[in-house]
Design an enzyme around this catalytic site. Structure first.
Site, PDB file in Angstrom:
ATOM      1  CD1 TRP A 116      -2.111  -2.132   1.610  1.00  0.00           C
ATOM      2  CD2 TRP A 116      -2.685  -0.765  -0.317  1.00  0.00           C
ATOM      3  NE1 TRP A 116      -3.286  -2.549   0.737  1.00  0.00           N
ATOM      4  CE2 TRP A 116      -3.977  -1.938  -0.221  1.00  0.00           C
ATOM      5  CE3 TRP A 116      -3.549   0.203  -0.907  1.00  0.00           C
ATOM      6  CZ2 TRP A 116      -5.057  -2.644  -1.246  1.00  0.00           C
ATOM      7  CZ3 TRP A 116      -4.629  -0.197  -1.885  1.00  0.00           C
ATOM      8  CH2 TRP A 116      -5.064  -1.095  -1.832  1.00  0.00           C
ATOM      9  CG  ASP A 185      -2.985   4.900   4.504  1.00  0.00           C
ATOM     10  OD1 ASP A 185      -3.346   4.347   5.006  1.00  0.00           O
ATOM     11  OD2 ASP A 185      -2.489   4.161   3.222  1.00  0.00           O
ATOM     12  CE  LYS A 209      -8.500  -2.195   5.522  1.00  0.00           C
ATOM     13  NZ  LYS A 209      -8.477  -3.487   4.416  1.00  0.00           N
TER      14      LYS A 209
END
Length: 373
Positions: A116, A185, A209
Protein backbone atom coordinates in the site's frame (compact mmCIF):
# COMPACT_ATOMS: atom_id res chain seq x y z
CA UNK A 1 -13.92 -2.39 32.22
CA UNK A 2 -14.92 -5.29 30.00
CA UNK A 3 -12.57 -8.20 29.34
CA UNK A 4 -9.95 -7.17 26.79
CA UNK A 5 -10.86 -10.05 24.45
CA UNK A 6 -14.57 -9.21 24.37
CA UNK A 7 -16.18 -12.66 24.88
CA UNK A 8 -19.57 -10.98 25.15
CA UNK A 9 -19.28 -10.06 21.47
CA UNK A 10 -18.67 -13.61 20.22
CA UNK A 11 -20.89 -13.86 17.10
CA UNK A 12 -22.55 -17.12 18.17
CA UNK A 13 -25.96 -15.91 17.04
CA UNK A 14 -24.87 -15.46 13.43
CA UNK A 15 -25.28 -18.97 12.03
CA UNK A 16 -23.13 -21.17 14.25
CA UNK A 17 -19.92 -19.37 15.11
CA UNK A 18 -18.92 -17.89 11.76
CA UNK A 19 -15.89 -15.62 11.81
CA UNK A 20 -14.97 -13.12 9.11
CA UNK A 21 -11.18 -12.66 8.80
CA UNK A 22 -11.46 -10.37 5.77
CA UNK A 23 -9.01 -7.49 5.46
CA UNK A 24 -11.98 -5.27 4.66
CA UNK A 25 -14.77 -4.64 4.77
CA UNK A 26 -14.24 -6.31 8.11
CA UNK A 27 -16.54 -7.88 10.66
CA UNK A 28 -18.61 -5.70 12.97
CA UNK A 29 -19.40 -6.45 16.63
CA UNK A 30 -22.72 -8.28 16.92
CA UNK A 31 -24.02 -5.63 19.32
CA UNK A 32 -23.34 -2.91 16.74
CA UNK A 33 -24.96 -4.94 13.95
CA UNK A 34 -28.00 -5.45 16.15
CA UNK A 35 -28.24 -1.71 16.85
CA UNK A 36 -28.02 -0.92 13.13
CA UNK A 37 -30.76 -3.45 12.41
CA UNK A 38 -32.95 -2.03 15.17
CA UNK A 39 -32.50 1.61 14.21
CA UNK A 40 -32.49 1.28 10.44
CA UNK A 41 -36.26 1.69 9.90
CA UNK A 42 -36.83 4.18 12.73
CA UNK A 43 -33.86 6.22 13.92
CA UNK A 44 -34.22 7.94 17.31
CA UNK A 45 -37.99 7.60 17.19
CA UNK A 46 -38.22 9.90 14.17
CA UNK A 47 -40.27 7.44 12.12
CA UNK A 48 -37.61 7.73 9.39
CA UNK A 49 -34.63 5.56 8.59
CA UNK A 50 -31.15 6.81 9.34
CA UNK A 51 -30.68 6.46 5.57
CA UNK A 52 -33.25 9.23 5.09
CA UNK A 53 -31.87 11.79 7.52
CA UNK A 54 -30.83 15.15 6.01
CA UNK A 55 -27.22 15.93 6.87
CA UNK A 56 -28.15 19.57 7.52
CA UNK A 57 -30.74 18.64 10.17
CA UNK A 58 -30.05 19.09 13.86
CA UNK A 59 -30.21 15.34 14.71
CA UNK A 60 -27.52 14.41 12.19
CA UNK A 61 -25.36 17.40 13.12
CA UNK A 62 -25.57 16.20 16.72
CA UNK A 63 -24.49 12.71 15.64
CA UNK A 64 -21.43 14.12 13.85
CA UNK A 65 -20.55 16.27 16.85
CA UNK A 66 -20.85 13.32 19.23
CA UNK A 67 -18.73 11.13 16.96
CA UNK A 68 -16.00 13.77 16.95
CA UNK A 69 -16.16 14.13 20.71
CA UNK A 70 -15.86 10.36 21.16
CA UNK A 71 -12.88 10.25 18.80
CA UNK A 72 -11.19 13.14 20.59
CA UNK A 73 -11.67 11.38 23.92
CA UNK A 74 -10.27 8.07 22.66
CA UNK A 75 -7.14 9.69 21.21
CA UNK A 76 -6.77 12.51 23.75
CA UNK A 77 -6.72 14.69 20.64
CA UNK A 78 -5.14 18.14 21.17
CA UNK A 79 -7.33 21.14 20.33
CA UNK A 80 -5.14 22.25 17.41
CA UNK A 81 -6.20 19.21 15.34
CA UNK A 82 -9.31 19.13 13.17
CA UNK A 83 -11.39 16.04 12.44
CA UNK A 84 -12.77 15.59 8.90
CA UNK A 85 -15.34 13.01 7.76
CA UNK A 86 -14.77 12.70 4.01
CA UNK A 87 -15.95 10.63 1.06
CA UNK A 88 -14.02 7.75 -0.42
CA UNK A 89 -11.26 5.51 0.83
CA UNK A 90 -7.65 6.07 1.70
CA UNK A 91 -6.65 5.62 -1.94
CA UNK A 92 -8.33 8.94 -2.75
CA UNK A 93 -5.98 10.61 -0.28
CA UNK A 94 -2.94 9.28 -2.12
CA UNK A 95 -3.59 12.07 -4.66
CA UNK A 96 -5.27 14.60 -2.36
CA UNK A 97 -2.38 14.75 0.11
CA UNK A 98 0.12 16.44 -2.24
CA UNK A 99 -2.64 18.60 -3.72
CA UNK A 100 -3.60 19.90 -0.28
CA UNK A 101 -0.30 19.99 1.60
CA UNK A 102 2.34 21.00 -0.96
CA UNK A 103 3.12 24.10 -2.95
CA UNK A 104 3.53 23.48 -6.71
CA UNK A 105 6.88 21.78 -7.29
CA UNK A 106 7.49 21.07 -3.62
CA UNK A 107 8.64 17.52 -2.85
CA UNK A 108 7.55 15.00 -0.22
CA UNK A 109 9.28 12.12 1.56
CA UNK A 110 7.81 8.59 1.39
CA UNK A 111 8.68 5.38 3.20
CA UNK A 112 8.18 2.35 0.92
CA UNK A 113 7.15 -0.28 3.44
CA UNK A 114 4.95 -2.60 1.36
CA UNK A 115 2.12 -2.96 -1.13
CA UNK A 116 0.00 0.00 0.00
CA UNK A 117 2.92 2.36 0.49
CA UNK A 118 3.95 1.54 -3.08
CA UNK A 119 0.43 2.39 -4.26
CA UNK A 120 0.55 5.70 -2.42
CA UNK A 121 3.93 6.49 -3.97
CA UNK A 122 2.80 5.69 -7.51
CA UNK A 123 -0.24 7.97 -7.20
CA UNK A 124 1.55 10.84 -5.46
CA UNK A 125 4.24 10.82 -8.17
CA UNK A 126 1.58 11.91 -10.64
CA UNK A 127 1.31 15.19 -8.76
CA UNK A 128 4.64 16.01 -7.11
CA UNK A 129 8.35 15.09 -6.96
CA UNK A 130 9.06 12.39 -4.35
CA UNK A 131 12.02 11.24 -2.28
CA UNK A 132 11.93 7.58 -1.17
CA UNK A 133 13.54 7.76 2.26
CA UNK A 134 13.93 3.96 2.57
CA UNK A 135 12.46 0.82 1.04
CA UNK A 136 11.84 -2.77 2.02
CA UNK A 137 11.57 -3.88 -1.60
CA UNK A 138 14.95 -5.62 -1.60
CA UNK A 139 13.86 -7.96 1.21
CA UNK A 140 10.51 -8.65 -0.45
CA UNK A 141 8.73 -6.46 2.10
CA UNK A 142 9.31 -8.96 4.89
CA UNK A 143 10.86 -6.34 7.20
CA UNK A 144 10.64 -2.60 7.71
CA UNK A 145 13.57 -0.21 7.23
CA UNK A 146 14.88 1.06 10.56
CA UNK A 147 14.24 4.77 11.27
CA UNK A 148 18.02 5.26 11.43
CA UNK A 149 18.13 4.31 7.73
CA UNK A 150 15.60 6.92 6.64
CA UNK A 151 17.19 9.46 4.26
CA UNK A 152 15.03 12.46 5.05
CA UNK A 153 15.00 15.56 2.87
CA UNK A 154 15.03 18.68 5.09
CA UNK A 155 13.08 20.56 2.38
CA UNK A 156 10.23 18.04 2.15
CA UNK A 157 6.72 19.35 2.68
CA UNK A 158 5.76 16.20 4.60
CA UNK A 159 6.93 12.64 5.28
CA UNK A 160 4.44 9.85 4.50
CA UNK A 161 4.36 6.45 6.19
CA UNK A 162 1.92 3.53 6.08
CA UNK A 163 1.52 2.45 9.69
CA UNK A 164 0.33 -1.07 8.86
CA UNK A 165 0.73 -3.01 5.63
CA UNK A 166 -2.35 -5.22 5.30
CA UNK A 167 -0.97 -7.23 2.37
CA UNK A 168 2.50 -7.81 3.81
CA UNK A 169 1.69 -8.23 7.51
CA UNK A 170 4.05 -5.47 8.69
CA UNK A 171 3.42 -2.72 11.23
CA UNK A 172 5.39 0.29 12.42
CA UNK A 173 5.77 -0.09 16.17
CA UNK A 174 7.16 3.40 16.80
CA UNK A 175 6.82 6.80 15.15
CA UNK A 176 9.96 8.97 15.29
CA UNK A 177 9.79 12.70 15.85
CA UNK A 178 10.99 14.33 12.62
CA UNK A 179 11.24 17.86 11.25
CA UNK A 180 8.70 17.60 8.42
CA UNK A 181 5.03 16.99 9.20
CA UNK A 182 4.54 13.25 9.61
CA UNK A 183 1.60 11.97 7.54
CA UNK A 184 0.30 8.44 8.12
CA UNK A 185 -2.07 6.12 6.31
CA UNK A 186 -3.51 4.28 9.33
CA UNK A 187 -6.39 2.64 7.55
CA UNK A 188 -5.88 -0.86 8.94
CA UNK A 189 -4.65 -0.18 12.49
CA UNK A 190 -6.38 3.09 13.36
CA UNK A 191 -7.87 2.95 16.88
CA UNK A 192 -6.18 -0.37 17.68
CA UNK A 193 -3.64 1.26 20.05
CA UNK A 194 -2.87 4.57 21.74
CA UNK A 195 -1.01 7.08 19.56
CA UNK A 196 1.40 9.97 20.15
CA UNK A 197 -0.86 12.23 18.06
CA UNK A 198 1.31 15.29 18.61
CA UNK A 199 4.02 13.70 16.40
CA UNK A 200 1.74 13.76 13.35
CA UNK A 201 0.73 16.50 10.99
CA UNK A 202 -2.04 14.38 9.45
CA UNK A 203 -3.55 10.92 9.98
CA UNK A 204 -6.02 9.35 7.57
CA UNK A 205 -7.93 6.09 7.62
CA UNK A 206 -10.69 4.41 5.68
CA UNK A 207 -13.54 3.24 7.88
CA UNK A 208 -14.06 -0.35 6.73
CA UNK A 209 -11.47 -1.95 9.02
CA UNK A 210 -12.13 -0.74 12.56
CA UNK A 211 -14.72 2.01 12.05
CA UNK A 212 -17.63 0.31 10.34
CA UNK A 213 -18.48 0.20 6.65
CA UNK A 214 -16.89 1.38 3.42
CA UNK A 215 -17.39 4.85 1.98
CA UNK A 216 -15.95 7.08 4.72
CA UNK A 217 -12.40 8.31 5.16
CA UNK A 218 -11.57 9.97 8.47
CA UNK A 219 -8.82 12.60 8.63
CA UNK A 220 -7.11 14.20 11.61
CA UNK A 221 -5.15 17.23 10.47
CA UNK A 222 -3.17 19.86 12.36
CA UNK A 223 -4.48 23.39 11.98
CA UNK A 224 -1.28 24.81 10.48
CA UNK A 225 -1.54 22.42 7.51
CA UNK A 226 -4.94 23.74 6.42
CA UNK A 227 -3.67 26.14 3.79
CA UNK A 228 -5.62 27.69 0.91
CA UNK A 229 -6.63 25.15 -1.74
CA UNK A 230 -4.42 24.81 -4.79
CA UNK A 231 -5.83 26.32 -7.98
CA UNK A 232 -7.92 23.79 -9.83
CA UNK A 233 -8.57 21.57 -6.81
CA UNK A 234 -12.33 20.91 -6.57
CA UNK A 235 -13.77 22.43 -3.40
CA UNK A 236 -15.06 19.13 -1.89
CA UNK A 237 -11.48 17.79 -2.01
CA UNK A 238 -10.01 20.75 -0.12
CA UNK A 239 -9.15 19.93 3.48
CA UNK A 240 -9.31 23.60 4.44
CA UNK A 241 -12.74 24.18 2.93
CA UNK A 242 -14.13 21.00 4.43
CA UNK A 243 -12.78 22.02 7.83
CA UNK A 244 -14.47 25.41 7.54
CA UNK A 245 -17.79 23.65 6.86
CA UNK A 246 -17.44 20.93 9.56
CA UNK A 247 -17.23 18.23 6.85
CA UNK A 248 -20.53 19.40 5.37
CA UNK A 249 -19.35 21.30 2.32
CA UNK A 250 -21.26 18.63 0.40
CA UNK A 251 -23.36 15.69 1.55
CA UNK A 252 -21.14 13.44 3.67
CA UNK A 253 -21.44 9.62 3.52
CA UNK A 254 -24.20 9.63 6.12
CA UNK A 255 -24.72 5.90 6.67
CA UNK A 256 -20.98 5.17 6.91
CA UNK A 257 -20.65 8.08 9.32
CA UNK A 258 -23.53 6.76 11.44
CA UNK A 259 -21.82 3.33 11.60
CA UNK A 260 -18.51 4.97 12.56
CA UNK A 261 -20.27 6.81 15.39
CA UNK A 262 -21.56 3.47 16.72
CA UNK A 263 -18.10 1.91 16.48
CA UNK A 264 -16.46 4.82 18.30
CA UNK A 265 -18.94 4.44 21.12
CA UNK A 266 -18.37 0.65 21.19
CA UNK A 267 -14.60 1.06 21.44
CA UNK A 268 -15.07 3.40 24.39
CA UNK A 269 -17.41 0.93 26.08
CA UNK A 270 -14.82 -1.85 25.74
CA UNK A 271 -12.23 0.18 27.61
CA UNK A 272 -10.71 2.41 24.93
CA UNK A 273 -7.49 2.10 22.98
CA UNK A 274 -5.45 0.52 25.77
CA UNK A 275 -7.97 -2.32 25.88
CA UNK A 276 -7.90 -2.63 22.07
CA UNK A 277 -4.10 -2.89 22.16
CA UNK A 278 -4.11 -5.57 24.88
CA UNK A 279 -6.68 -7.63 23.00
CA UNK A 280 -4.80 -7.22 19.71
CA UNK A 281 -1.54 -8.41 21.22
CA UNK A 282 -3.21 -11.39 22.88
CA UNK A 283 -4.93 -12.50 19.67
CA UNK A 284 -1.97 -12.04 17.36
CA UNK A 285 0.58 -13.60 19.74
CA UNK A 286 -1.53 -16.74 20.03
CA UNK A 287 -1.52 -17.11 16.26
CA UNK A 288 2.13 -16.22 15.71
CA UNK A 289 3.26 -18.65 18.42
CA UNK A 290 1.33 -21.47 16.77
CA UNK A 291 2.77 -20.68 13.34
CA UNK A 292 6.34 -20.38 14.65
CA UNK A 293 6.07 -23.68 16.56
CA UNK A 294 4.88 -25.52 13.46
CA UNK A 295 6.87 -27.13 10.71
CA UNK A 296 3.79 -27.04 8.53
CA UNK A 297 3.18 -23.24 8.53
CA UNK A 298 5.70 -20.44 8.47
CA UNK A 299 5.77 -16.65 8.74
CA UNK A 300 8.33 -14.76 6.66
CA UNK A 301 7.96 -11.40 8.42
CA UNK A 302 10.66 -10.23 10.82
CA UNK A 303 9.39 -10.76 14.35
CA UNK A 304 9.92 -7.14 15.45
CA UNK A 305 7.87 -5.83 12.51
CA UNK A 306 4.95 -8.27 12.53
CA UNK A 307 1.49 -6.77 12.42
CA UNK A 308 -0.93 -7.31 15.29
CA UNK A 309 -3.93 -6.81 12.98
CA UNK A 310 -3.04 -8.67 9.75
CA UNK A 311 -1.28 -11.94 10.51
CA UNK A 312 0.19 -13.26 7.25
CA UNK A 313 1.70 -16.73 6.90
CA UNK A 314 2.32 -19.48 4.37
CA UNK A 315 1.83 -23.23 4.12
CA UNK A 316 5.20 -24.84 3.47
CA UNK A 317 3.49 -27.01 0.86
CA UNK A 318 1.77 -24.28 -1.17
CA UNK A 319 -0.17 -26.92 -3.12
CA UNK A 320 -2.36 -27.42 -0.04
CA UNK A 321 -3.45 -23.77 0.13
CA UNK A 322 -6.68 -24.09 -1.94
CA UNK A 323 -7.77 -27.05 0.18
CA UNK A 324 -6.89 -25.19 3.39
CA UNK A 325 -9.02 -22.20 2.39
CA UNK A 326 -11.95 -24.32 1.23
CA UNK A 327 -12.00 -26.42 4.39
CA UNK A 328 -11.63 -23.31 6.55
CA UNK A 329 -14.72 -21.78 5.01
CA UNK A 330 -16.70 -24.96 5.58
CA UNK A 331 -15.60 -24.71 9.22
CA UNK A 332 -17.03 -21.19 9.46
CA UNK A 333 -13.71 -19.35 8.99
CA UNK A 334 -14.18 -16.92 6.12
CA UNK A 335 -11.88 -14.81 3.91
CA UNK A 336 -8.50 -16.16 5.00
CA UNK A 337 -6.89 -15.90 1.57
CA UNK A 338 -3.84 -13.64 1.40
CA UNK A 339 -3.68 -10.53 -0.73
CA UNK A 340 -3.48 -11.26 -4.44
CA UNK A 341 -0.02 -9.66 -4.66
CA UNK A 342 1.40 -11.82 -1.87
CA UNK A 343 -0.62 -15.03 -1.58
CA UNK A 344 -0.66 -17.37 1.37
CA UNK A 345 -2.99 -16.95 4.34
CA UNK A 346 -4.01 -13.71 6.02
CA UNK A 347 -6.03 -13.54 9.23
CA UNK A 348 -7.19 -10.00 9.91
CA UNK A 349 -7.69 -9.46 13.63
CA UNK A 350 -9.35 -6.06 13.83
CA UNK A 351 -10.97 -4.77 16.99
CA UNK A 352 -14.27 -6.59 16.44
CA UNK A 353 -12.62 -10.04 16.09
CA UNK A 354 -13.08 -11.87 19.42
CA UNK A 355 -10.50 -14.15 20.98
CA UNK A 356 -12.91 -17.03 20.29
CA UNK A 357 -12.41 -16.50 16.56
CA UNK A 358 -8.64 -16.90 16.85
CA UNK A 359 -9.05 -19.98 19.05
CA UNK A 360 -11.40 -21.47 16.48
CA UNK A 361 -8.86 -20.79 13.73
CA UNK A 362 -6.05 -22.36 15.77
CA UNK A 363 -8.13 -25.49 16.32
CA UNK A 364 -8.73 -25.78 12.58
CA UNK A 365 -5.05 -25.19 11.77
CA UNK A 366 -3.91 -27.90 14.20
CA UNK A 367 -6.43 -30.37 12.76
CA UNK A 368 -5.47 -29.55 9.16
CA UNK A 369 -1.79 -30.03 9.99
CA UNK A 370 -2.52 -33.35 11.71
CA UNK A 371 -4.36 -34.61 8.64
CA UNK A 372 -2.00 -33.28 5.96
CA UNK A 373 1.37 -32.88 7.67
Amino acid sequence: MACSCFPEDRPAARGGERYNFAAGPAMLPPTVLAQIQDELPNWQGSGLSVLEQPFTGAPFKDLMQQAEQDLRALLALPPNYRVLFLHGGASCQFALLPLNLLAPGQSADYLESGHWASKAIAEARRHTPLNIIASGRDNGFTALPEPGEWRLDPRAGYCHVTSNETANGLQLQHFPAIQAPLVADMTSDFLTRPLPVERFGLIYASAQKNLGVAGLCLLIVRDDLLGPPRAGLPSPFSYALQAEQQSRLCTPPTFALYCAALMLRWIGQQGGLAAMARAGRAKSQLLYRAVDASGFYHCRQRVADRSTVNVCFQLRDARLLPQFLAEAQRAGLYHLQGHGAVGGVRASLYNAMPLAGVERLLGFMHDFERRHG
